[in-house]
Design a protein around this motif. Structure first.
Motif, short mmCIF file in Angstrom:
data_model
loop_
_atom_site.label_atom_id
_atom_site.label_comp_id
_atom_site.label_asym_id
_atom_site.label_seq_id
_atom_site.Cartn_x
_atom_site.Cartn_y
_atom_site.Cartn_z
N ILE A 15 0.83 -1.21 0.00
CA ILE A 15 0.00 0.00 0.00
C ILE A 15 0.86 1.25 0.00
CG2 ILE A 15 -1.72 1.32 1.28
CD1 ILE A 15 -2.69 -1.40 2.45
N GLY A 16 1.89 1.26 0.83
CA GLY A 16 2.76 2.43 0.90
C GLY A 16 3.44 2.73 -0.42
N THR A 17 3.93 1.68 -1.09
CA THR A 17 4.59 1.87 -2.38
C THR A 17 3.58 2.28 -3.44
OG1 THR A 17 6.11 0.10 -1.73
CG2 THR A 17 6.24 0.87 -4.00
N TYR A 18 2.37 1.73 -3.34
CA TYR A 18 1.30 2.11 -4.27
C TYR A 18 1.03 3.61 -4.16
CZ TYR A 18 -3.38 2.30 -6.37
OH TYR A 18 -4.46 2.63 -7.16
N VAL A 19 0.89 4.11 -2.96
CA VAL A 19 0.61 5.54 -2.76
C VAL A 19 1.79 6.38 -3.26
CG1 VAL A 19 0.22 7.34 -1.03
CG2 VAL A 19 -0.96 5.14 -0.84
N LEU A 20 3.01 5.95 -2.95
CA LEU A 20 4.19 6.68 -3.40
C LEU A 20 4.22 6.82 -4.92
CD1 LEU A 20 7.11 7.83 -3.09
CD2 LEU A 20 7.90 5.45 -3.18
N VAL A 21 4.02 5.70 -5.62
CA VAL A 21 4.12 5.71 -7.07
C VAL A 21 2.91 6.41 -7.70
CG1 VAL A 21 4.26 4.26 -9.14
CG2 VAL A 21 5.61 3.69 -7.12
N PHE A 22 1.73 6.18 -7.16
CA PHE A 22 0.55 6.82 -7.74
C PHE A 22 0.64 8.34 -7.61
CE2 PHE A 22 -3.67 8.64 -7.73
CZ PHE A 22 -4.27 8.03 -8.83
N LEU A 23 0.93 8.85 -6.44
CA LEU A 23 1.00 10.30 -6.25
C LEU A 23 2.27 10.89 -6.88
CD1 LEU A 23 -0.26 10.74 -2.56
CD2 LEU A 23 -1.53 11.06 -4.70
N GLY A 24 3.39 10.19 -6.72
CA GLY A 24 4.65 10.72 -7.25
C GLY A 24 4.71 10.73 -8.76
N THR A 25 4.56 9.55 -9.37
CA THR A 25 4.62 9.50 -10.84
C THR A 25 3.37 10.14 -11.44
OG1 THR A 25 3.59 7.31 -11.05
CG2 THR A 25 5.97 7.39 -10.75
N GLY A 26 2.26 10.10 -10.68
CA GLY A 26 1.06 10.79 -11.16
C GLY A 26 1.29 12.28 -11.33
N SER A 27 2.12 12.85 -10.45
CA SER A 27 2.43 14.28 -10.59
C SER A 27 3.26 14.55 -11.84
CB SER A 27 3.18 14.79 -9.35
OG SER A 27 4.49 14.26 -9.27
N VAL A 28 4.10 13.57 -12.21
CA VAL A 28 4.88 13.71 -13.45
C VAL A 28 3.95 13.64 -14.66
CG1 VAL A 28 6.74 12.75 -14.85
CG2 VAL A 28 6.89 12.66 -12.35
N VAL A 29 3.05 12.67 -14.66
CA VAL A 29 2.09 12.52 -15.76
C VAL A 29 1.25 13.78 -15.91
CG1 VAL A 29 0.05 11.26 -16.56
CG2 VAL A 29 2.00 10.00 -15.60
N THR A 30 0.75 14.30 -14.81
CA THR A 30 -0.06 15.52 -14.86
C THR A 30 0.74 16.70 -15.41
OG1 THR A 30 -1.43 14.82 -13.00
CG2 THR A 30 -1.38 17.17 -13.47
N THR A 31 1.99 16.82 -14.96
CA THR A 31 2.85 17.90 -15.45
C THR A 31 3.04 17.83 -16.95
OG1 THR A 31 4.06 18.03 -13.35
CG2 THR A 31 5.17 18.91 -15.29
N VAL A 32 3.32 16.63 -17.43
CA VAL A 32 3.56 16.46 -18.87
C VAL A 32 2.29 16.72 -19.67
CG1 VAL A 32 4.26 14.85 -20.67
CG2 VAL A 32 5.48 14.89 -18.49
N LEU A 33 1.16 16.26 -19.17
CA LEU A 33 -0.10 16.50 -19.87
C LEU A 33 -0.41 18.00 -19.96
CD1 LEU A 33 -2.39 13.66 -18.47
CD2 LEU A 33 -1.43 13.84 -20.77
N LEU A 34 0.03 18.76 -18.96
CA LEU A 34 -0.20 20.20 -18.98
C LEU A 34 0.67 20.92 -20.00
CD1 LEU A 34 -0.48 20.91 -15.13
CD2 LEU A 34 -2.30 21.14 -16.84
N ILE A 35 1.85 20.34 -20.29
CA ILE A 35 2.76 21.02 -21.21
C ILE A 35 2.76 20.43 -22.61
CG2 ILE A 35 4.29 21.72 -19.35
CD1 ILE A 35 6.19 19.50 -20.17
#
Length: 249
Positions: A15-35
């Protein structure tokens, strides 16, 4: 009160790793989608256009995930959420081998589930961003990338040893210290290797990206195995030597 069994502790790691990767890499995905659309280069779009302000935001997203999971599961599993951390604690005699293997398997599963969840939510758009996969940036050699990951993970593991492992550390501050050093690592070296510091964090996006028809980055995976593990091992053994931690625990 008895310690939770290995299965429950391993699930906490998942669960901890799931949250880390979802929120962390999710922020990268969101950033790239914005640009994307104005700053996209075919074949390398996932790491193009991310400036220092965006890296700061990504670093803070990872930091928040780590802080939250340490306070949520630190008293249950120790919140390693990183195979390099589990290996370093095993190598210094603090963690049984069977527990280490179980933790690593569940960490990899948690990271993979997080990346597949991002795909389920955003579809092919997420795959086109690279799912937050870490990779060498232009002008960075394989050796430089390994060294970069080793140095950055050294800072992380040193902080873990001093704030969470050493029982002389002030109580209650480990989550904040560990989260902030990860944020600093990402801000500084994100534009060099993506600042993984964690084989599981890289494994999840690589697996989902590959299976969903995205870019195959597996040839770079050794960077994110060797670098973090070496950096974590050096930090753990050096901390034990300098701080005489084992004699005081």
């Amino acid at each position: 009160m008895s310690e939770p069994g290995l299965l429950k502790r391993s699930i906490a790691e998942l669960i901890g790793t799931y949250v880390l990767v979802f929120l962390g890499t999710g922020s990268v995905v969101t950033t790239v989608l914005l640009i994307q659309g104005t700053d996209s280069i075919p074949g390398n779009s996932f790491n193009v256009g991310i400036d220092i302000a965006a890296w700061f935001a990504i670093g803070i997203a990872f930091a928040i995930a780590i802080i939250a999971m340490i306070y949520a599961f630190g008293h249950i599993s120790g919140t390693h959420i990183n195979p390099a951390v589990s290996i370093a604690l095993w190598a210094t005699g603090r963690f049984p081998a069977k527990d280490m293997v179980s933790y690593i398997v569940f960490q990899l599963v948690g990271a993979s589930l997080a990346s597949f969840t991002i795909v389920a939510i955003l579809g092919s758009r997420a795959v086109a961003t690279g799912l937050g996969a870490t990779a060498m940036f232009d002008g960075v050699s394989y050796g430089q990338a390994i060294l970069c990951e080793a140095v950055a993970t050294f800072f992380l593991m040193l902080t873990i040893m001093g704030s969470a492992v050493d029982k002389r550390a002030p109580a209650g501050f480990a989550g904040l210290a560990i989260g902030l050093v990860v944020a600093a690592d990402i801000i500084v070296v994100g534009n060099i290797t993506g600042s993984s510091l964690n084989p599981a964090r890289t494994f999840g996006p690589y697996l989902a990206d590959f299976l969903m028809g995205g870019t195959n980055f597996w040839w770079q995976f050794p960077i994110y195995i060797v670098g973090p593990i070496v950096g974590a091992l050096v930090a753990a053994f050096l901390y034990d030597y300098v701080a005489e931690a084992k004699e005081n625990n």
